[in-house]
Motif scaffolding. Structure first.
Motif, PDB file in Angstrom:
ATOM      1  N   LYS B 412      98.912  11.600 -32.016  1.00 15.99           N
ATOM      2  CA  LYS B 412      98.466  10.374 -31.322  1.00 15.99           C
ATOM      3  C   LYS B 412      98.759   9.152 -32.182  1.00 15.99           C
ATOM      4  N   LEU B 413      98.551   9.306 -33.507  1.00  9.40           N
ATOM      5  CA  LEU B 413      98.781   8.185 -34.412  1.00  9.40           C
ATOM      6  C   LEU B 413     100.209   7.666 -34.271  1.00  9.40           C
ATOM      7  N   TYR B 414     101.165   8.600 -34.202  1.00  3.08           N
ATOM      8  CA  TYR B 414     102.564   8.170 -34.108  1.00  3.08           C
ATOM      9  C   TYR B 414     102.849   7.453 -32.789  1.00  3.08           C
ATOM     10  N   ILE B 415     102.197   7.909 -31.713  1.00  2.03           N
ATOM     11  CA  ILE B 415     102.343   7.194 -30.435  1.00  2.03           C
ATOM     12  C   ILE B 415     101.820   5.765 -30.588  1.00  2.03           C
ATOM     13  N   PHE B 416     100.650   5.627 -31.223  1.00  7.76           N
ATOM     14  CA  PHE B 416     100.067   4.292 -31.354  1.00  7.76           C
ATOM     15  C   PHE B 416     100.924   3.407 -32.262  1.00  7.76           C
ATOM     16  N   ILE B 417     101.473   4.007 -33.337  1.00  4.13           N
ATOM     17  CA  ILE B 417     102.358   3.224 -34.215  1.00  4.13           C
ATOM     18  C   ILE B 417     103.540   2.695 -33.410  1.00  4.13           C
ATOM     19  N   ALA B 418     104.123   3.593 -32.561  1.00  2.00           N
ATOM     20  CA  ALA B 418     105.268   3.176 -31.759  1.00  2.00           C
ATOM     21  C   ALA B 418     104.880   2.046 -30.814  1.00  2.00           C
ATOM     22  N   LEU B 419     103.659   2.131 -30.252  1.00  2.00           N
ATOM     23  CA  LEU B 419     103.209   1.079 -29.334  1.00  2.00           C
ATOM     24  C   LEU B 419     103.018  -0.239 -30.081  1.00  2.00           C
ATOM     25  N   LEU B 420     102.399  -0.170 -31.283  1.00  2.48           N
ATOM     26  CA  LEU B 420     102.128  -1.400 -32.018  1.00  2.48           C
ATOM     27  C   LEU B 420     103.424  -2.014 -32.538  1.00  2.48           C
ATOM     28  N   ASP B 421     104.422  -1.169 -32.826  1.00  2.00           N
ATOM     29  CA  ASP B 421     105.713  -1.683 -33.279  1.00  2.00           C
ATOM     30  C   ASP B 421     106.329  -2.653 -32.286  1.00  2.00           C
ATOM     31  N   VAL B 422     106.140  -2.370 -30.980  1.00  2.00           N
ATOM     32  CA  VAL B 422     106.729  -3.249 -29.971  1.00  2.00           C
ATOM     33  C   VAL B 422     105.670  -4.171 -29.361  1.00  2.00           C
ATOM     34  N   LYS B 423     104.543  -4.308 -30.055  1.00  2.00           N
ATOM     35  CA  LYS B 423     103.476  -5.256 -29.680  1.00  2.00           C
ATOM     36  C   LYS B 423     102.850  -4.966 -28.315  1.00  2.00           C
ATOM     37  N   MET B 424     102.722  -3.698 -27.962  1.00  2.00           N
ATOM     38  CA  MET B 424     102.030  -3.374 -26.701  1.00  2.00           C
ATOM     39  C   MET B 424     100.566  -3.074 -27.023  1.00  2.00           C
ATOM     40  N   ILE B 425      99.837  -4.123 -27.413  1.00  2.00           N
ATOM     41  CA  ILE B 425      98.465  -3.910 -27.872  1.00  2.00           C
ATOM     42  C   ILE B 425      97.581  -3.439 -26.719  1.00  2.00           C
ATOM     43  N   ALA B 426      97.738  -4.081 -25.554  1.00  2.00           N
ATOM     44  CA  ALA B 426      96.848  -3.778 -24.429  1.00  2.00           C
ATOM     45  C   ALA B 426      96.993  -2.315 -24.024  1.00  2.00           C
ATOM     46  N   VAL B 427      98.237  -1.832 -23.980  1.00  2.00           N
ATOM     47  CA  VAL B 427      98.459  -0.445 -23.586  1.00  2.00           C
ATOM     48  C   VAL B 427      97.853   0.500 -24.617  1.00  2.00           C
ATOM     49  N   ALA B 428      98.000   0.126 -25.899  1.00  2.00           N
ATOM     50  CA  ALA B 428      97.432   0.967 -26.951  1.00  2.00           C
ATOM     51  C   ALA B 428      95.918   1.054 -26.808  1.00  2.00           C
ATOM     52  N   VAL B 429      95.293  -0.072 -26.467  1.00  2.00           N
ATOM     53  CA  VAL B 429      93.838  -0.061 -26.299  1.00  2.00           C
ATOM     54  C   VAL B 429      93.444   0.862 -25.147  1.00  2.00           C
ATOM     55  N   ILE B 430      94.190   0.785 -24.047  1.00  2.00           N
ATOM     56  CA  ILE B 430      93.892   1.672 -22.912  1.00  2.00           C
ATOM     57  C   ILE B 430      94.004   3.133 -23.340  1.00  2.00           C
ATOM     58  N   ALA B 431      95.032   3.436 -24.125  1.00  2.00           N
ATOM     59  CA  ALA B 431      95.221   4.827 -24.563  1.00  2.00           C
ATOM     60  C   ALA B 431      94.075   5.276 -25.455  1.00  2.00           C
ATOM     61  N   VAL B 432      93.606   4.381 -26.346  1.00  2.00           N
ATOM     62  CA  VAL B 432      92.483   4.749 -27.217  1.00  2.00           C
ATOM     63  C   VAL B 432      91.229   4.987 -26.382  1.00  2.00           C
ATOM     64  N   LEU B 433      90.972   4.097 -25.426  1.00  2.00           N
ATOM     65  CA  LEU B 433      89.786   4.266 -24.572  1.00  2.00           C
ATOM     66  C   LEU B 433      89.867   5.591 -23.827  1.00  2.00           C
ATOM     67  N   ASN B 434      91.070   5.947 -23.387  1.00  2.00           N
ATOM     68  CA  ASN B 434      91.247   7.215 -22.700  1.00  2.00           C
ATOM     69  C   ASN B 434      90.898   8.396 -23.593  1.00  2.00           C
ATOM     70  N   SER B 435      91.284   8.274 -24.871  1.00  2.00           N
ATOM     71  CA  SER B 435      90.957   9.349 -25.809  1.00  2.00           C
ATOM     72  C   SER B 435      89.450   9.488 -25.940  1.00  2.00           C
ATOM     73  N   VAL B 436      88.753   8.351 -25.914  1.00  2.00           N
ATOM     74  CA  VAL B 436      87.293   8.401 -26.015  1.00  2.00           C
ATOM     75  C   VAL B 436      86.718   9.148 -24.818  1.00  2.00           C
TER      76      VAL B 436
END
Lengths: 165, 501
Positions: B412-436
């Motif tokens: 999951k960390l690598y997915i989030f790194i890839a998302l943050l690399d291209v500045k997709m913060i909002a999508v990353a937040v949705i993915a984290v909330l989903n994990s919760v």
């Protein structure tokens, strides 16, 4: 409208009309016979497209083989007329709306698109070329289709077999 | 012509080995009518040989089975490290699944039909192996069909309960409709471009402009077929029923290998067909269809639907089905970022997902062997009756949630790194909330296993030595890779390159 178009729409109407009967008929024998017309209509369209080999295969395999077997199966089954075939329709209005939108998109895109086309002399027969490329360039596809058919055969036998109690 | 053919055939030894094994299994099944114990081992030998060849052909990067005149350079298959990586994933999964079936009581009950069972299993493997390297629409369609036909039959293979046949029939109907839709999309693309080869399509798209509406329409139709295979929303509706009705070993196989093949196909299709330029690992796609936003919408929809539907499931197979839908959503994000970093994340994710998902299904299978149920209420106090299973399942479920110190966290960390690399913060937040959200339903199983009281006597769970070894093979990497993860990152990095124009 040229003659070609008229023939095309004739075959298309046969195909679709009989397909509707297949789906809606409550009598399984009627449905099986309507399927014959559907296959026939499709092979007519193949002929129009210049695909003579596929048209003949369609007639031979589907009409001559599969459909005959299907009819045998239907007629040899006991009490076939008593079988209650459910052919009702539910959700008619949403289906009609969905279908209308889909048809509209299709119709609009089909007519407004520049389809890729090339001037090409229709060959007198296609069987030779099909055989040639299937066993040279597309030989991998040909072999894979063999495996696909083997799997389908084994799968069908496995489904049809009666389990020991 | 013939020389080329022999050269090309030497490039696909793993596929040939699997095909020959398939035929041998059919023959042995016919010859040795009474004794079927040899058949799984025969399959294993073939799969190990194929795996050996795949691991040995790391640096191959070429087109094979070239169509047309001598000047042409594109063919039916493109063999590259990326395809090889997914081929290895599929082969490892298949080998594990054969061991899996050997301890499953569902499969023991049909042991006189095991010849057909393993033939169809190898058929699935063969279809998936061609899917990951197919570079021609015809090849894509046929490999998908080989996979589908075998899996339809395997889903309802045991015929023990009504729900098995129901699952099989549902899978067949939805599956054939979706492959028909995909074929229609492909025919539209052929009509627009005049070629079925994805490299040639890419060349044409680079130079000419295409009516974008019908073009998008065709692509969405093709995605419907691939999305069905990876169970992405809104093409996921078959997943829970089929996963619940199929034998557990087949469910585990579908949820890992079939999904891996679908993802490999999708990645190759998107990257090869629509790539205009590759700047330092960022894929610049051609105009006309917005793959990025399309994939983001699909993936957010997929993970949210999967996670929220899983909350209410009492059947563990069904819950794991929804969880696998959610995982497909996370992995789609790795494609949606359209970078090499995202691709790396997806590849790591699959390796880890293989371990934890098969592990979780295996434990569910052992418990079902013993208590005959997959219902969460029958799991009460099982953790104290079988501490080893309880602890292992805990680790697999924590890994599926994505918490440290398990390998699931790294993926999951690598997915989030890839998302943050291209500045997709909002999508990353949705993915984290989903994990919760997912934490709730994974932990709920543990609550039943360790905390809930039960008025029934807790059944005894027999765990054989084979089971312990199998679980440890999956469990130890799940834990070690959570702390010491550079080997898998290096491994995936070595296979990153996709053959493009």
């Amino acid at each position: 409208m040229e003659l070609y178009d008229i023939i095309f729409y004739l075959f298309a109407a046969i195909t679709i009309g009989s397909a509707i009967v297949v789906v809606n008929s409550k009598n399984i024998v009627h449905a099986a016979f309507s399927l014959l017309l559907t296959f026939f209509g499709v092979s007519g369209i193949y002929v129009l497209l210049g695909a003579d080999f596929i048209a003949v295969v369609q007639i031979m395999v589907y009409v001559g083989g599969i459909l005959i077997l299907l009819l045998f199966g239907v007629m040899l089954t006991n009490r076939i007329t008593n079988v209650d075939i459910r052919s009702g329709s539910i959700q008619v209005i949403p289906a009609i709306i969905g279908l209308a939108i889909f048809t509209a998109i299709l119709f609009w895109t089909m007519t407004s698109t520049n389809w890729k086309s090339e001037k090409f002399e229709l060959p007198t027969t296609t069987a030779f070329q099909i055989g040639d490329i299937l066993l040279s360039e597309y030989v991998l596809i040909f072999e894979l289709l063999g495996i696909l058919l083997l799997i389908a055969l084994i799968g069908a036998a496995s489904i049809a077999r009666r389990d020991k109690e | 012509m013939l020389e080329n053919l022999f050269k090309d055939l030497s490039l696909i030894y793993p596929e040939i080995i699997v095909s020959v094994t398939l035929l041998l299994v059919v023959l042995f099944d016919l010859i040795y009518d009474k004794n079927k114990t040899i058949i799984p081992y025969l399959g294993l030998i073939g799969l190990f040989a194929a795996l050996f060849y795949s691991l040995g052909s790391v640096d191959i990067e070429t087109h094979a089975f070239i169509i047309g005149d001598t000047g042409n350079k594109f063919g039916l298959l493109s063999l590259d490290p990326f395809g090889n990586y997914f081929r290895i994933i599929i082969l490892i999964t298949s080998i594990l699944i054969i061991f899996f079936t050997k301890s499953s009581s569902e499969i023991h009950s049909i042991s006189e039909r095991s010849g057909e069972f393993y033939t169809l299993l190898l058929g699935m493997v063969l279809g998936m192996m061609f899917m990951v390297s197919a570079s021609d629409l015809i090849m894509i369609y046929i490999s998908v069909e080989i996979l589908s036909l075998s899996s339809y039959v395997l889903t309802g293979f045991t015929k023990l309960r009504d729900r098995d046949s129901e699952a099989s029939l549902k899978y067949l109907i939805y599956g054939s409709a979706s492959s028909g839709i995909m074929l229609f999309g492909m025919s539209l693309i052929y009509g627009l471009i005049g070629s079925t080869n994805i490299y040639e399509i890419n060349e044409v798209l680079q130079t000419t402009s295409i009516n974008s509406i019908i073009y998008s329409f065709a692509l969405i139709l093709i995605f419907a077929g691939i999305g069905f295979k990876i169970s992405a929303a809104p093409f996921h509706f078959w997943t829970p029923d089929v996963y619940e009705g199929a034998p557990i070993s087949i469910t585990a196989f579908l949820s890992v290998a079939s999904k891996a093949a679908g993802f490999a196909l999708l990645i190759r299709f998107v990257k090869v067909t629509f790539l205009a330029d590759n700047i330092e690992g960022n894929w610049i796609l051609l105009q006309g269809f917005d793959w990025q936003n399309f994939l983001i919408i699909i993936s957010v929809l997929t993970m949210t639907l999967g996670n929220f539907a899983a909350l209410w499931q009492d059947n563990l197979k069904r819950m794991l089905a929804y969880s696998s839908i959610a995982h497909a959503g996370y992995m789609l994000l790795g494609i949606a970022v359209l970078t090499d970093q995202g691709l790396l994340a997806v590849m790591i994710y699959f390796l880890v997902y293989l371990l934890m998902n098969i592990g979780a299904f295996y434990i569910v299978m052992i418990i079902a062997n013993n208590i005959g149920s997959e219902n969460i209420n029958d799991y009460n106090k099982l953790g104290s009756a079988a501490p080893f299973l309880g602890v292992s399942l805990t680790i697999f479920l924590i890994s599926l949630t994505g918490l440290p110190p398990t390998a699931g966290f790294i993926s999951k960390l690598y997915i989030f790194i890839a998302l943050l690399d291209v500045k997709m913060i909002a999508v990353a937040v949705i993915a984290v909330l989903n994990s919760v959200v997912s934490l709730y339903y994974y932990i709920r199983v543990l609550k039943h296993m360790f905390i809930n009281e039960t008025d029934k006597t807790v059944p005894e769970i027999k765990v054989s030595l084979n089971d312990v070894v199998f679980i440890l093979i999956l469990l130890v990497p799940t834990l070690i890779l959570g702390v010491y993860f550079s080997p898998i990152v290096d491994f995936a990095q070595a296979f990153l390159s996709i053959l493009v124009n």
